[in-house]
Design an enzyme around this catalytic site. Structure first.
Site, PDB file in Angstrom:
ATOM      1  CG  HIS A  30     103.829 -27.875 -42.764  1.00 41.06           C
ATOM      2  ND1 HIS A  30     104.506 -26.879 -43.325  1.00 41.06           N
ATOM      3  CD2 HIS A  30     102.510 -27.649 -43.133  1.00 41.06           C
ATOM      4  CE1 HIS A  30     103.722 -26.201 -44.317  1.00 41.06           C
ATOM      5  NE2 HIS A  30     102.471 -26.482 -43.856  1.00 41.06           N
TER       6      HIS A  30
ATOM      7  CG  HIS B 134     111.648 -26.570 -48.456  1.00 41.39           C
ATOM      8  ND1 HIS B 134     110.845 -26.619 -49.761  1.00 41.39           N
ATOM      9  CD2 HIS B 134     111.105 -25.901 -47.498  1.00 41.39           C
ATOM     10  CE1 HIS B 134     109.731 -25.726 -49.369  1.00 41.39           C
ATOM     11  NE2 HIS B 134     109.751 -25.402 -48.104  1.00 41.39           N
TER      12      HIS B 134
ATOM     13  CG  ASP C 207     110.476 -24.414 -39.878  1.00 39.63           C
ATOM     14  OD1 ASP C 207     110.285 -25.044 -40.804  1.00 39.63           O
ATOM     15  OD2 ASP C 207     109.760 -23.427 -39.512  1.00 39.63           O
TER      16      ASP C 207
HETATM   17  C1  SDX Z   1     108.168 -26.254 -43.777  1.00 39.89           C
HETATM   18  O1  SDX Z   1     106.193 -26.977 -48.054  1.00 39.89           O
HETATM   19  C2  SDX Z   1     106.555 -25.786 -47.716  1.00 39.89           C
HETATM   20  O2  SDX Z   1     106.599 -24.819 -48.254  1.00 39.89           O
HETATM   21  C3  SDX Z   1     106.639 -25.871 -46.245  1.00 39.89           C
HETATM   22  C4  SDX Z   1     107.290 -24.538 -45.399  1.00 39.89           C
HETATM   23  C5  SDX Z   1     106.190 -23.401 -45.584  1.00 39.89           C
HETATM   24  O3  SDX Z   1     106.766 -22.137 -45.543  1.00 39.89           O
HETATM   25  O4  SDX Z   1     105.010 -23.505 -45.681  1.00 39.89           O
HETATM   26  O5  SDX Z   1     108.475 -24.114 -46.328  1.00 39.89           O
HETATM   27  C6  SDX Z   1     107.641 -24.767 -43.957  1.00 39.89           C
HETATM   28  O6  SDX Z   1     107.398 -27.022 -43.451  1.00 39.89           O
HETATM   29  C7  SDX Z   1     109.591 -26.170 -44.004  1.00 39.89           C
HETATM   30  C8  SDX Z   1     110.281 -27.744 -43.696  1.00 39.89           C
HETATM   31  C9  SDX Z   1     110.239 -27.916 -42.272  1.00 39.89           C
HETATM   32  N1  SDX Z   1     110.401 -29.394 -42.020  1.00 39.89           N
HETATM   33  C10 SDX Z   1     111.764 -29.758 -41.439  1.00 39.89           C
HETATM   34  O7  SDX Z   1     112.671 -28.895 -41.331  1.00 39.89           O
HETATM   35  C11 SDX Z   1     111.796 -31.210 -41.101  1.00 39.89           C
HETATM   36  C12 SDX Z   1     112.973 -31.772 -41.560  1.00 39.89           C
HETATM   37  N2  SDX Z   1     112.956 -31.999 -43.105  1.00 39.89           N
HETATM   38  C13 SDX Z   1     112.510 -32.989 -43.705  1.00 39.89           C
HETATM   39  O8  SDX Z   1     111.208 -33.778 -42.867  1.00 39.89           O
HETATM   40  C14 SDX Z   1     112.040 -33.132 -45.099  1.00 39.89           C
HETATM   41  O9  SDX Z   1     113.176 -32.372 -45.668  1.00 39.89           O
HETATM   42  C15 SDX Z   1     110.857 -32.250 -45.626  1.00 39.89           C
HETATM   43  C16 SDX Z   1     109.679 -32.900 -45.057  1.00 39.89           C
HETATM   44  C17 SDX Z   1     110.866 -30.772 -45.541  1.00 39.89           C
HETATM   45  C18 SDX Z   1     110.812 -32.794 -47.309  1.00 39.89           C
HETATM   46  O10 SDX Z   1     110.589 -33.916 -47.466  1.00 39.89           O
HETATM   47  P1  SDX Z   1     110.625 -34.722 -48.818  1.00 39.89           P
HETATM   48  O11 SDX Z   1     110.620 -33.412 -49.793  1.00 39.89           O
HETATM   49  O12 SDX Z   1     109.454 -35.677 -48.958  1.00 39.89           O
HETATM   50  O13 SDX Z   1     112.081 -35.148 -49.062  1.00 39.89           O
HETATM   51  P2  SDX Z   1     112.326 -36.489 -48.785  1.00 39.89           P
HETATM   52  O14 SDX Z   1     111.766 -36.993 -47.481  1.00 39.89           O
HETATM   53  O15 SDX Z   1     112.058 -37.410 -50.001  1.00 39.89           O
HETATM   54  O16 SDX Z   1     114.054 -36.727 -48.662  1.00 39.89           O
HETATM   55  C19 SDX Z   1     115.087 -37.028 -49.772  1.00 39.89           C
HETATM   56  C20 SDX Z   1     116.036 -37.313 -49.134  1.00 39.89           C
HETATM   57  C21 SDX Z   1     115.625 -38.652 -48.335  1.00 39.89           C
HETATM   58  O17 SDX Z   1     116.879 -39.626 -48.433  1.00 39.89           O
HETATM   59  P3  SDX Z   1     116.906 -40.732 -49.487  1.00 39.89           P
HETATM   60  O18 SDX Z   1     115.739 -41.858 -49.157  1.00 39.89           O
HETATM   61  O19 SDX Z   1     117.211 -40.117 -50.806  1.00 39.89           O
HETATM   62  O20 SDX Z   1     118.176 -41.391 -49.073  1.00 39.89           O
HETATM   63  O21 SDX Z   1     116.649 -36.747 -48.177  1.00 39.89           O
HETATM   64  C22 SDX Z   1     116.555 -37.309 -47.078  1.00 39.89           C
HETATM   65  C23 SDX Z   1     115.751 -38.248 -46.767  1.00 39.89           C
HETATM   66  O22 SDX Z   1     115.952 -39.223 -45.805  1.00 39.89           O
HETATM   67  N3  SDX Z   1     116.292 -36.119 -45.869  1.00 39.89           N
HETATM   68  C24 SDX Z   1     116.933 -35.905 -44.663  1.00 39.89           C
HETATM   69  C25 SDX Z   1     116.148 -34.679 -44.245  1.00 39.89           C
HETATM   70  N4  SDX Z   1     115.372 -34.089 -45.089  1.00 39.89           N
HETATM   71  C26 SDX Z   1     115.087 -35.163 -46.122  1.00 39.89           C
HETATM   72  N5  SDX Z   1     117.760 -36.486 -44.096  1.00 39.89           N
HETATM   73  C27 SDX Z   1     118.077 -35.942 -42.834  1.00 39.89           C
HETATM   74  N6  SDX Z   1     117.669 -35.035 -42.308  1.00 39.89           N
HETATM   75  C28 SDX Z   1     116.715 -34.196 -42.904  1.00 39.89           C
HETATM   76  N7  SDX Z   1     116.176 -32.997 -42.461  1.00 39.89           N
END
Ligand code: SDX
Length: 424
Positions: free
Chosen positions: A264, A305, A363
């Site tokens: 997050h 996201h 971010d």
């Molecule tokens: C913020 O909610 C908000 O509004 C948050 C925010 C705010 O202003 O409050 O916008 C701020 O938190 C932005 C996000 C910051 N986090 C990151 O950058 C960390 C990296 N991102 C991930 O951890 C992830 O994308 C999330 C946590 C942001 C979202 O996770 P989800 O929606 O639960 O998505 P998921 O984990 O189900 O992913 C779907 C697929 C998966 O692959 P499969 O199982 O389908 O094969 O996408 C892949 C994931 O493995 N994936 C990634 C990835 N993010 C998702 N693979 C590699 N790198 C990534 N960053």
């Protein structure tokens, strides 16, 4: 609200559920009546669950839209300033000229901390993570304002909101100064909100500090872009804490704790750590492969996201601001920026990321700006928390001023059925 219905068949039962429409966005099915039918909905991570009704922020993830009280984020970032956005989020409308001037003055008059609060900082080790300090100090604010914490009184809620907006930059800057072993700098009323923050961060009693206007403008944009984001994890935490009637300072402290996680608000710090670990554009392919490897916990920080399945509109403004700051500081050839730009280009062409609609989020570039300004990575989430405080407080205020019920989710129980304690 409308009188439309959804029909749910459970076993031989057919259950009718009300359907409501908002101003824009998906309709919702009111499932509150299901408990009487002996069934729950199941939605870990709340992927398809609307936990509340709100009029503050709207996100259309498929089209990269973010509106604050109806105004697009890119217009606010270009034409407004952070305190005007705070007024908008709190009150629902932009202030007129007199209201805006009065609001800026009010906030200026609450930027100081009770002098005894200095003692809270001294209880921490100098190398404590500043988020740990901020969590503790913000929660401790509730020990200083007993006379103004009746959550049912709109005037007391208003003064509390003003205090939080005004004091968070002072607390954030003092977290940094404490870790540096430098004296705390008091706020100055002749500076703007962003200039004041830079003054308290980088000024010293030894000389007069003149904030760079390009850097102050960049900080104000970062504050606007992080101000609110609908029902994200930390805002939902604040709402749940507030639903119990907990005081607003304790609720904001719970939001700070939730924001700290690398998935997050901790992602901006994690992006810089990742870029440093990549080290050179020649290593990018190795890390892209790691991000795609299911057996490797590595993720491309700053990508993806829960809601945006298109470009995060904040990332576009952040990318432009990064170029302005690096140009101002003569850092256009910053190696980390080169790695970030190449990483973004490769990821956006790679089938894995395209198929999963993984785009740069807010971010991805913010850390590059903050590092260029001279802010250590450990302070990045502190700055995110300082900005998001207005979002947390606005949602808390919206909830407690409405017909609030304590939040109490249910579960799917998969533990042991009833069994007797073995006789000895
Ligand atoms: C913020 O909610 C908000 O509004 C948050 C925010 C705010 O202003 O409050 O916008 C701020 O938190 C932005 C996000 C910051 N986090 C990151 O950058 C960390 C990296 N991102 C991930 O951890 C992830 O994308 C999330 C946590 C942001 C979202 O996770 P989800 O929606 O639960 O998505 P998921 O984990 O189900 O992913 C779907 C697929 C998966 O692959 P499969 O199982 O389908 O094969 O996408 C892949 C994931 O493995 N994936 C990634 C990835 N993010 C998702 N693979 C590699 N790198 C990534 N960053």
């Amino acid at each position: 609200m409308t009188d439309r219905k959804a029909t749910l068949s459970v076993g031989d039962k057919s259950i009718e559920l009300p359907v409501y429409s908002g101003t824009v966005g998906p309709d919702v099915i009111d499932v509150r009546g299901l408990v009487q039918e002996g069934v729950f909905t199941y939605d870990p991570g709340f992927v398809s669950t609307a936990a509340c009704e709100s009029a503050i922020t709207y996100i259309d993830g498929a089209n990269g839209v973010l509106l604050h009280r109806g105004y697009p984020i890119d217009q606010l970032a270009e034409q407004s300033d952070f305190l005007e956005v705070c007024y908008l989020l709190l009150n629902g409308e932009l202030p007129n000229e007199d209201e805006n001037k009065a609001f800026h003055e009010t906030i200026k008059n609450h930027t100081m901390l009770h002098d005894q609060m200095r003692n809270f900082f001294n209880g921490f080790r100098r190398d404590a993570h500043p988020m740990a300090i901020m969590c503790g100090v913000v929660g401790a604010l509730s020990a200083f304002y007993h006379d103004q914490m009746d959550v049912s009184d709109p005037k007391q809620r208003e003064i509390t909101g003003h205090r939080l907006i005004a004091k968070m930059p002072t607390i954030a800057a003092w977290c940094y100064k404490y870790s540096m072993g430098q004296p705390f700098m008091y706020p100055r009323n002749d500076l703007s909100y962003a200039e004041n923050f830079l003054h308290m961060m980088f000024g010293t009693p030894c000389e007069d500090y003149k904030p760079n206007p390009v850097l102050a403008n960049a900080m104000d944009k970062i504050f606007i872009l992080h101000a609110d984001h609908e029902q994200n994890a930390s805002t939902s935490t604040v709402r749940l804490a507030g639903s119990t009637g907990a005081n607003p300072y304790a609720c904001i402290a719970s939001g700070i704790a939730a924001l700290w996680g690398p998935a997050h608000g901790g992602a901006n710090e994690a992006v810089l750590d990742m870029l440093a670990e990549i080290g050179d554009v020649s290593n990018i392919d190795t890390f892209i492969a790691k991000a795609k490897d299911k057996d490797d916990p590595f993720r491309l920080m700053g990508f993806g996201h829960r809601v945006y399945k298109n470009f995060d509109p904040r990332a576009k403004v952040m990318s432009e601001t990064a170029h302005q700051v690096l140009k101002e500081l003569g850092l256009e050839n910053d190696p980390l920026l080169k790695i970030a730009q190449r990483l973004e280009q490769i990821a956006l062409e790679d089938e894995y990321f395209v198929q999963r609609q993984l785009y740069p989020n807010v971010d991805f570039y913010s850390g590059i700006i903050l590092k260029a300004i001279g802010i250590p990575t450990s302070m990045f989430t502190v700055i995110f928390a300082m900005s998001r405080t207005i979002g947390w407080f606005s949602h808390w205020n919206e909830m407690v001023s409405g017909n609030n019920r304590i939040g109490r989710p249910r579960q799917l129980y998969t533990g042991s059925p009833k069994r007797d304690y073995p006789k000895k």
